[in-house]
Design a protein around this motif. Sequence first.
Motif, PDB file in Angstrom:
ATOM      1  N   UNK A   5      39.428  48.490  38.425  1.00  0.00           N
ATOM      2  CA  UNK A   5      38.592  47.534  39.143  1.00  0.00           C
ATOM      3  C   UNK A   5      39.285  46.200  39.353  1.00  0.00           C
ATOM      4  N   UNK A   6      40.528  46.104  38.936  1.00  0.00           N
ATOM      5  CA  UNK A   6      41.259  44.865  39.151  1.00  0.00           C
ATOM      6  C   UNK A   6      41.665  44.784  40.626  1.00  0.00           C
ATOM      7  N   UNK A   7      41.327  43.679  41.261  1.00  0.00           N
ATOM      8  CA  UNK A   7      41.597  43.594  42.701  1.00  0.00           C
ATOM      9  C   UNK A   7      43.088  43.534  43.004  1.00  0.00           C
ATOM     10  N   UNK A   8      43.845  43.055  42.016  1.00  0.00           N
ATOM     11  CA  UNK A   8      45.286  42.978  42.221  1.00  0.00           C
ATOM     12  C   UNK A   8      45.939  44.355  42.310  1.00  0.00           C
ATOM     13  N   UNK A   9      45.289  45.350  41.743  1.00  0.00           N
ATOM     14  CA  UNK A   9      45.830  46.708  41.807  1.00  0.00           C
ATOM     15  C   UNK A   9      45.353  47.356  43.109  1.00  0.00           C
ATOM     16  N   UNK A  10      45.904  46.894  44.212  1.00  0.00           N
ATOM     17  CA  UNK A  10      45.382  47.304  45.522  1.00  0.00           C
ATOM     18  C   UNK A  10      45.477  48.818  45.706  1.00  0.00           C
ATOM     19  N   UNK A  11      46.583  49.375  45.280  1.00  0.00           N
ATOM     20  CA  UNK A  11      46.831  50.795  45.520  1.00  0.00           C
ATOM     21  C   UNK A  11      45.963  51.671  44.627  1.00  0.00           C
ATOM     22  N   UNK A  12      45.736  51.228  43.402  1.00  0.00           N
ATOM     23  CA  UNK A  12      44.986  52.036  42.434  1.00  0.00           C
ATOM     24  C   UNK A  12      43.498  51.748  42.481  1.00  0.00           C
ATOM     25  N   UNK A  13      43.120  50.705  43.210  1.00  0.00           N
ATOM     26  CA  UNK A  13      41.749  50.176  43.165  1.00  0.00           C
ATOM     27  C   UNK A  13      40.701  51.266  43.391  1.00  0.00           C
ATOM     28  N   UNK A  14      39.849  51.424  42.390  1.00  0.00           N
ATOM     29  CA  UNK A  14      38.712  52.352  42.451  1.00  0.00           C
ATOM     30  C   UNK A  14      39.082  53.772  42.815  1.00  0.00           C
ATOM     31  N   UNK A  15      40.300  54.178  42.492  1.00  0.00           N
ATOM     32  CA  UNK A  15      40.629  55.601  42.645  1.00  0.00           C
ATOM     33  C   UNK A  15      40.225  56.308  41.362  1.00  0.00           C
ATOM     34  N   UNK A  28      42.917  43.532  32.080  1.00  0.00           N
ATOM     35  CA  UNK A  28      42.945  42.465  31.068  1.00  0.00           C
ATOM     36  C   UNK A  28      43.632  41.223  31.644  1.00  0.00           C
ATOM     37  N   UNK A  29      44.637  41.429  32.497  1.00  0.00           N
ATOM     38  CA  UNK A  29      45.274  40.279  33.147  1.00  0.00           C
ATOM     39  C   UNK A  29      44.257  39.538  34.010  1.00  0.00           C
ATOM     40  N   UNK A  30      43.341  40.296  34.596  1.00  0.00           N
ATOM     41  CA  UNK A  30      42.293  39.692  35.426  1.00  0.00           C
ATOM     42  C   UNK A  30      41.422  38.706  34.651  1.00  0.00           C
ATOM     43  N   UNK A  31      41.313  38.885  33.339  1.00  0.00           N
ATOM     44  CA  UNK A  31      40.493  38.012  32.506  1.00  0.00           C
ATOM     45  C   UNK A  31      41.290  36.853  31.904  1.00  0.00           C
ATOM     46  N   UNK A  32      42.594  36.826  32.137  1.00  0.00           N
ATOM     47  CA  UNK A  32      43.450  35.883  31.426  1.00  0.00           C
ATOM     48  C   UNK A  32      43.318  34.461  31.954  1.00  0.00           C
ATOM     49  N   UNK A  77      36.406  30.560  37.441  1.00  0.00           N
ATOM     50  CA  UNK A  77      35.807  31.254  36.302  1.00  0.00           C
ATOM     51  C   UNK A  77      36.667  32.413  35.800  1.00  0.00           C
ATOM     52  N   UNK A  78      36.581  32.683  34.509  1.00  0.00           N
ATOM     53  CA  UNK A  78      37.291  33.829  33.922  1.00  0.00           C
ATOM     54  C   UNK A  78      36.853  35.134  34.566  1.00  0.00           C
ATOM     55  N   UNK A  79      37.828  35.980  34.825  1.00  0.00           N
ATOM     56  CA  UNK A  79      37.512  37.301  35.336  1.00  0.00           C
ATOM     57  C   UNK A  79      37.424  37.354  36.858  1.00  0.00           C
ATOM     58  N   UNK A  80      37.489  36.200  37.530  1.00  0.00           N
ATOM     59  CA  UNK A  80      37.393  36.233  38.997  1.00  0.00           C
ATOM     60  C   UNK A  80      38.732  36.451  39.672  1.00  0.00           C
ATOM     61  N   UNK A  81      39.761  36.478  38.871  1.00  0.00           N
ATOM     62  CA  UNK A  81      41.109  36.747  39.392  1.00  0.00           C
ATOM     63  C   UNK A  81      41.519  35.754  40.474  1.00  0.00           C
TER      64      UNK A  81
END
Lengths: 735, 179
Positions: A689-699, A461-465, A111-115
């Motif tokens: 909130x993108x899971x791929x951004x591990x370092x920045x995630x939810x900071x 936005x990449x997460x939704x691609x 599904x879209x957005x599930x990365x």
Amino acid sequence: MNPVSRRKFLKISAATISVAAAGSAIVKGAEALGNKSGKEVKGVQKIPTYCDICFWKCGAIAYVNDGKLWKLEGNLEDPLSRGRLCPRGTGGVGAHYDPDRLKSPLIRRSERGREEWVEVTWDEAFTHIADKLQKIKAQYGPEAVALFAHGIGGNFFKHTLKAFGTPNITAPSFAQCRGPRDVGFRLTFGEDVSSPERTDIKNSQCLVLIGSHLGENMHNSQVQEFAEAVGNGASIIVVDPRFSVAASKAKFYLPIKPGTDLALLLAWMNVIVKEGLYDKDYVQKYGFGFEQFAAELTPYTPEWAYPETGIEPELIRTTAREMARYRPATLVHPGRHVTWYGDDAQRSRAIALLNALLGSWGRKGGFFYPVSMDVAGYPYPAYPKPEKAKVDNPDNKYPFAHETITTGIREATISGKPYPIKSWFVYATNLIHALPNEAETIKAIQNLDLLVVVDVIPSEIAGWADVVLPESVYLERYDDINVEWFREPFVALRQPVVESPHDQKPNWWMAKKLAEKLDLGAFYPWKDIEEYIIHRLTTAGLSFDELKKKGILRGSKQPIYFDEGVSAQFPTPSGKIEFYSLQLAKAGFDPVPKYRRPLPGPLGSFRLLYGRSPVHSFSRTQSNHILMDMVAENEIWINADVARRMELKTGDYVRLKNQDNIVSNKVKVKATERIRPDCVYMVHGFGHNSRGLKYAFQKGASDAQLLTRYVTDPLMGGTGMNVNFVTIESEASHG
Amino acid sequence: MARFGMVIDTAKCVGCMDCVVACKTENSVPEGLNRDWIEYEVQGKYPSLHMEIRSERCNHCSNPPCVYCCPTGASHVHDLGGVVLVEHNVCIGCKACIASCPYDARFIHPDGYADKCTFCIHRVEKGLDPACVSVCPTHCMSFGDLEDPNSDVTRLLESRNHHALIPEAGTKPCIFYLV
Ligand code: SF4
Ligand code: SF4
Ligand code: SF4
């Protein structure tokens, strides 16, 4: 002086322990990346290029030590950086070593957005995209494809998609940023402020900053010139609900009620006109409709403005006189990100009018006339003419929009009107953070048959691609040459300094390959970008080899002020500076700006204001380890008294809840005297909130997530976003 | 004898941290640690406020407690310009110097030794300014010989009001802030 607290020592010690355990990511990164081609050059090489951490495009010198990127310094030849990069540019090293970078082309597998992705080859990715695009073209026409592109790196994708046949090409820099300013200035002077801004800050004797926080917002040349003006003893007037860094340098600080700037501007002009302090010769020579304009100003006295703005009438008078005292070397800065309240084009027009009264346009210390080198574009075949007009602005609803409106394309994508949009190409702009109201963006995305995102990091936005194309960072690629409009003519080269560590590719290569897959190869007559650049340079009589060596080629100085011989021409309908605008009147708008009081928020809520950090660019730098080492999360600024009443102190975590019940990530409180009690402030770009951004995630928290409301500027379609309100919820109540 | 020092114009500094970033890349300062940092000192009540922004680091004191208390001699005063340095190979990481520094300028490097600002002595020896000074976009920092009556730093101190940090500690700091 305060003694330095022991707190810092404790903080440093704690950090020492965790770093000792984790090791240095920077060093680790360097080891892991190595050099693919094995052509390692021993010792230190210095390679000039230009920066891409923001759009300012400063000339830089990259130092490569034993084949590995070491550091970046400014290029002394460059008129923009003048040999000094801003902190983001200096920290650009971290973009290359970022371990969270996109590494290979990806196709969505659930599904879209599930990365969830499958890694594919470049050829598979292009075949997939081209098939989809051809289907969309056959069913809906080429106009059903839209491109959102930020920065010079978007040039080649624009080219491919124009060749494909779509007119729908846009960037958030218009409707979500500087658009209203450029419209307000065009309506008045016939020209806009452009980027880099034509503001002659270094020669200003009086500089007025309205919500424009130079020094926190690091547009390099402007900050350098701001410091120069401060050093020269310029009189600084700062208008801001927040005691910004610029405010701390000001002779006059005006702590304005948010949303009432236009009232202040009208009152300033009222004083300047009534007391006869304006530049009469200038106004007479260049102005159109001054009498009607002056008559319209009559009601806007400082006494009238006081209850609106909260600024004492005497302070309004004193500052108006101060501006007049130094004219024409008084610069009322037009700002840059000015999409605040939906009346932004008219507010910007008021700023333009105030400058016109002071005679600063075309004058030293005001606004100069930018110049540029004569370098022609590449002689491509003509683009096919789209059958349909642009989709963003049906029936010319926003008559003064001279660029394409992102949010107009989004609306058309949702409604299918005036015609359907079925594919988005997104280049280097994180639309989830850049556009207000995330839900609308996602709704639009769900109507697409194809969303392609080109980025260097796994942004939201990449997460939704459907397809993600990983780009080489600027230090690893050529880009188009920058033929800049500025104080003096010059051209700058971006060239690869190090190799890409994985399967990332430069934008020009992707755009060309895609064109070839779409049978549009004829639009790429050149073999590679070097050939393209050499053609453009040699046609202009410039040497590629010399540019490669120096990074910058400068032309000869040219006049930039009226006094130096620039001819005073104003491409407005009257050919003059339009104090009174007949074209606005004709379109049903106020010919002279009128003030309308901003709507208040729900009781007990705070207006949400947002801004910039000097060490981050938008939402694009939060996985850069060097820059995150400077500022790793944003804070919510709350007036100290308010915080005390709410029993909050600096460092406490809270969540923000907006008027539509959207709740933010947790964010740290900064209890401070430096802000009014009726608003709160945060730096834009955090709370990923993108899971791929591990370092920045939810900071930190995302302001964008809370901007569910916006007011559309009726002149040009910009989205005023300072119209959201939040309450502060204790972190405990949300777990 | 040269006596190196820095003069920083707080009227121009915008707190952008370029000095911190440049130090990090120039000197490969490990993640999570910094040799220089920014302090904001805010006084008053909104909206009548005064704010001083300062780029801070080791003060290369002329009377350096960190050198006196070092049991191994690793912390020492360099021949050139009186710069306070740490000999990495000799340092045992006992943290005595860290405890003695009133400016919290030192930390333990992940490799086990005490580390801090070196005044970029490797650059200064080549005739360059320290990295932080040379990067600063506001040109608010100056580096030079405090004993030389013709140096920029001396002239700035003569012409402008200034202060140093925690003078009462008696360490004779060599970094001065113009106000
Ligand atoms: S202003 Fe900073 S980030 Fe932007 S281009 Fe210049 S150095 Fe790079
Ligand atoms: S680089 Fe300069 S302006 Fe920026 S924080 Fe450091 S000293 Fe201040
Ligand atoms: S002088 Fe060198 S070591 Fe010291 S803070 Fe500046 S850049 Fe860092």
